[in-house]
Write a protein that holds these residues in place. Structure first.
Motif, PDB file in Angstrom:
ATOM      1  N   ASN A 137       1.356  -1.343  -0.095  1.00 39.14           N
ATOM      2  CA  ASN A 137       0.422  -0.284   0.027  1.00 39.14           C
ATOM      3  C   ASN A 137       0.812   1.050   0.123  1.00 39.14           C
ATOM      4  O   ASN A 137       1.192   2.070   0.845  1.00 39.14           O
ATOM      5  CB  ASN A 137      -0.592  -0.237   1.193  1.00 39.14           C
ATOM      6  CG  ASN A 137      -2.556   0.955   1.084  1.00 39.14           C
ATOM      7  OD1 ASN A 137      -2.477   2.343   0.608  1.00 39.14           O
ATOM      8  ND2 ASN A 137      -2.819   0.657   1.699  1.00 39.14           N
ATOM      9  N   LYS A 165      -7.439  10.922  13.589  1.00 38.24           N
ATOM     10  CA  LYS A 165      -7.761  10.417  14.176  1.00 38.24           C
ATOM     11  C   LYS A 165      -6.440   9.867  15.135  1.00 38.24           C
ATOM     12  O   LYS A 165      -7.054   8.767  16.189  1.00 38.24           O
ATOM     13  CB  LYS A 165      -6.975   9.206  12.888  1.00 38.24           C
ATOM     14  CG  LYS A 165      -7.606   8.831  11.759  1.00 38.24           C
ATOM     15  CD  LYS A 165      -7.783   8.071  10.966  1.00 38.24           C
ATOM     16  CE  LYS A 165      -8.790   8.130  10.186  1.00 38.24           C
ATOM     17  NZ  LYS A 165      -8.600   7.362   8.552  1.00 38.24           N
ATOM     18  N   LEU A 183      -2.168   3.441  14.516  1.00 39.72           N
ATOM     19  CA  LEU A 183      -2.295   3.460  13.608  1.00 39.72           C
ATOM     20  C   LEU A 183      -1.874   3.329  11.949  1.00 39.72           C
ATOM     21  O   LEU A 183      -2.082   3.193  11.322  1.00 39.72           O
ATOM     22  CB  LEU A 183      -2.925   5.096  13.049  1.00 39.72           C
ATOM     23  CG  LEU A 183      -4.328   5.839  14.769  1.00 39.72           C
ATOM     24  CD1 LEU A 183      -4.188   7.402  14.619  1.00 39.72           C
ATOM     25  CD2 LEU A 183      -5.638   5.179  14.006  1.00 39.72           C
ATOM     26  N   LYS A 186      -1.149  -0.194  11.207  1.00 42.18           N
ATOM     27  CA  LYS A 186      -3.147  -0.747  10.332  1.00 42.18           C
ATOM     28  C   LYS A 186      -3.739  -0.165   9.364  1.00 42.18           C
ATOM     29  O   LYS A 186      -4.294   0.937   9.218  1.00 42.18           O
ATOM     30  CB  LYS A 186      -3.856  -0.258  11.979  1.00 42.18           C
ATOM     31  CG  LYS A 186      -3.096  -1.421  13.204  1.00 42.18           C
ATOM     32  CD  LYS A 186      -2.526  -3.136  12.782  1.00 42.18           C
ATOM     33  CE  LYS A 186      -2.417  -3.986  13.972  1.00 42.18           C
ATOM     34  NZ  LYS A 186      -2.536  -5.636  12.940  1.00 42.18           N
ATOM     35  N   TRP A 188      -3.938   3.410   9.180  1.00 45.93           N
ATOM     36  CA  TRP A 188      -4.636   4.902   9.153  1.00 45.93           C
ATOM     37  C   TRP A 188      -6.032   4.221   9.924  1.00 45.93           C
ATOM     38  O   TRP A 188      -7.320   4.681   9.260  1.00 45.93           O
ATOM     39  CB  TRP A 188      -4.636   5.665   9.195  1.00 45.93           C
ATOM     40  CG  TRP A 188      -3.282   6.385   8.596  1.00 45.93           C
ATOM     41  CD1 TRP A 188      -2.109   5.384   7.923  1.00 45.93           C
ATOM     42  CD2 TRP A 188      -2.951   6.952   9.960  1.00 45.93           C
ATOM     43  NE1 TRP A 188      -0.697   6.495   8.057  1.00 45.93           N
ATOM     44  CE2 TRP A 188      -1.562   7.181   9.860  1.00 45.93           C
ATOM     45  CE3 TRP A 188      -2.848   8.141  11.071  1.00 45.93           C
ATOM     46  CZ2 TRP A 188      -0.070   7.905  10.651  1.00 45.93           C
ATOM     47  CZ3 TRP A 188      -2.272   8.531  11.876  1.00 45.93           C
ATOM     48  CH2 TRP A 188      -0.762   8.452  11.296  1.00 45.93           C
ATOM     49  N   ASP A 189      -6.686   2.208   9.787  1.00 44.58           N
ATOM     50  CA  ASP A 189      -8.154   2.422  10.298  1.00 44.58           C
ATOM     51  C   ASP A 189      -8.080   2.117  11.918  1.00 44.58           C
ATOM     52  O   ASP A 189      -7.681   1.806  12.478  1.00 44.58           O
ATOM     53  CB  ASP A 189      -8.273   1.046   9.952  1.00 44.58           C
ATOM     54  CG  ASP A 189      -8.987   0.101  10.066  1.00 44.58           C
ATOM     55  OD1 ASP A 189      -9.743   0.682  11.075  1.00 44.58           O
ATOM     56  OD2 ASP A 189      -9.705  -0.721   8.994  1.00 44.58           O
ATOM     57  N   GLU A 191     -10.508   1.744  14.063  1.00 36.93           N
ATOM     58  CA  GLU A 191     -11.163   0.493  14.248  1.00 36.93           C
ATOM     59  C   GLU A 191     -10.321  -0.485  14.704  1.00 36.93           C
ATOM     60  O   GLU A 191      -9.774  -1.313  15.713  1.00 36.93           O
ATOM     61  CB  GLU A 191     -12.420  -0.408  13.296  1.00 36.93           C
ATOM     62  CG  GLU A 191     -13.661  -0.982  13.937  1.00 36.93           C
ATOM     63  CD  GLU A 191     -14.408  -0.914  13.463  1.00 36.93           C
ATOM     64  OE1 GLU A 191     -14.584  -2.123  13.248  1.00 36.93           O
ATOM     65  OE2 GLU A 191     -14.845  -0.357  13.467  1.00 36.93           O
ATOM     66  N   ARG A 192      -9.390  -0.584  13.687  1.00 39.08           N
ATOM     67  CA  ARG A 192      -8.081  -2.286  13.787  1.00 39.08           C
ATOM     68  C   ARG A 192      -6.973  -1.153  15.173  1.00 39.08           C
ATOM     69  O   ARG A 192      -6.730  -1.658  15.176  1.00 39.08           O
ATOM     70  CB  ARG A 192      -7.508  -2.629  12.186  1.00 39.08           C
ATOM     71  CG  ARG A 192      -8.831  -3.459  11.390  1.00 39.08           C
ATOM     72  CD  ARG A 192      -8.167  -3.111  10.152  1.00 39.08           C
ATOM     73  NE  ARG A 192      -7.021  -3.831  10.738  1.00 39.08           N
ATOM     74  CZ  ARG A 192      -5.408  -3.980   9.110  1.00 39.08           C
ATOM     75  NH1 ARG A 192      -5.539  -2.689   8.170  1.00 39.08           N
ATOM     76  NH2 ARG A 192      -4.763  -3.925   9.343  1.00 39.08           N
TER      77      ARG A 192
END
Lengths: 199, 147
Positions: A137, A165, A183, A186, A188-189, A191-192
């Motif tokens: 990514n 966030k 973050l 993950k 920058w998700d 929830e995760r």
């Protein structure tokens, strides 16, 4: 420290101080004490990379067997890079390990580290999480690296979406760097990252 | 095999120490000194690979062979004394000191020149030229083939 190590560092120190790269503010070395066995290095983030505009500080320890063994170098400035640990600052670079040669100098080491910032080697990673993000990514990787450069190395780019966030994790009681690291790893998700921090 | 690797000058040093402690020691002093220190021979340290340092008596047989071969190869590399005539070689890039008249030099097949002590110490760890990274044994073999 044996004489050869100290004598060489004295000479190299002069060499770096009067080199063209110092004039251009690209690399810098400072003494920590007067025994010449520990130094502080500084490199500028290369232009056109996520590290551009940042100043990165390095810890340089000179072994007694220098220059027969390489200096021990790690990043003091936190950095998001596949070949540098985002936790400890440890560096994976061949010339600091088995590809060291006695004719290499502090100047060549600092320039090689600058080159490493411009050309990461994700297939020979120090930080597996960062390396995976770099390969899978890349746009998120670049954004994260730029954000870390802005926060820790004085780089220019700020991302209000990333900051908000981090803020929401901080309001949940997590420490800022801990929140940023979670973050970042993950993607920058939110929830995760929260899940990761709780477990 | 182990005996080949002992540095040749350890015996001389022990003889010197012996003569120092010789006739000048009075009987009163020797009474306070207690038993003589156990016989100690300083054991040379070798580097079977760049980041490994081991005393000669703790080397594996394989490492001993490697080091013995290495010592032999190093001895085949030409040496000389710096007489100021060479325009190319001015400083040793291991210690970064300028060559002074009378310094012992060693010449590598890639034409790079160093202080003998500096390069011998390096070659015992890594058999490449520290300046051009040319493997020294490969270059040695080519010089033999062409000559």
């Amino acid at each position: 420290m044996t004489n050869i190590a100290e004598a060489r560092i004295r000479r190299e120190f002069k060499e770096v101080v009067k080199s063209d790269e110092v004039a251009a503010c690209n690399i810098k070395v400072e003494l920590v004490n007067d025994t010449f066995n520990e130094l502080r290095g500084e490199i500028a983030g290369p232009p056109d990379t996520p590290y551009a505009g940042g100043q990165f500080h390095l810890e340089i320890k000179i072994p007694e067997t220098y220059p027969f063994n390489p200096p021990i170098v790690k990043f003091l400035t936190k950095i998001w890079h596949p070949n540098i640990s985002s936790v400890t600052g440890a560096i994976c670079l061949d010339i600091l390990k088995d590809q060291w040669a006695a004719a290499m100098t502090l100047r060549t080491v600092l320039l090689s580290l600058q080159a490493l910032l411009a050309a990461a080697e994700p297939d020979d990673p120090q930080d597996a999480v960062v390396a995976q993000q770099y390969k899978e990514n890349h746009s998120i990787f670049e954004k994260t690296a730029r954000h870390w450069t802005a926060v820790y190395a004085g780089g220019p780019k700020s991302y209000p979406d990333l900051d908000s966030k981090i803020l929401s994790l901080k309001t949940m009681g997590f420490e800022e760097h801990q929140a940023r690291a979670a973050l970042s790893s993950k993607g920058w998700d939110l929830e995760r990252a929260t899940e990761y921090l709780i477990n | 095999m182990g005996n080949c690797l002992k540095s040749p000058n350890t015996d001389d040093i022990s003889l010197l120490r012996g003569s120092d402690a010789g006739p000048e020691v009075s009987s009163e002093q020797s009474a306070n000194m207690g038993p003589p220190p156990p016989y100690q021979e300083s054991i040379p340290i070798y580097h079977p690979s760049p980041n490994v340092s081991r005393p000669a008596n703790q080397l594996t047989e394989e490492e001993q062979i490697k080091i013995a071969q290495r010592l032999g190869l190093i001895n085949h590399l030409p040496t000389g004394v710096f007489d100021g005539t060479s325009k190319k070689a001015k400083e040793c890039c291991i210690c970064m000191e300028e060559f002074l008249l009378g310094d012992m030099l060693r010449f590598l097949p890639c034409m790079h020149t160093y202080h003998k002590d500096c390069i011998d110490d390096w070659l015992m760890r890594s058999f490449i030229c520290p300046s051009c990274l040319e493997p020294v044994d490969a270059a040695l073999l080519t010089t033999y083939e062409t000559s």
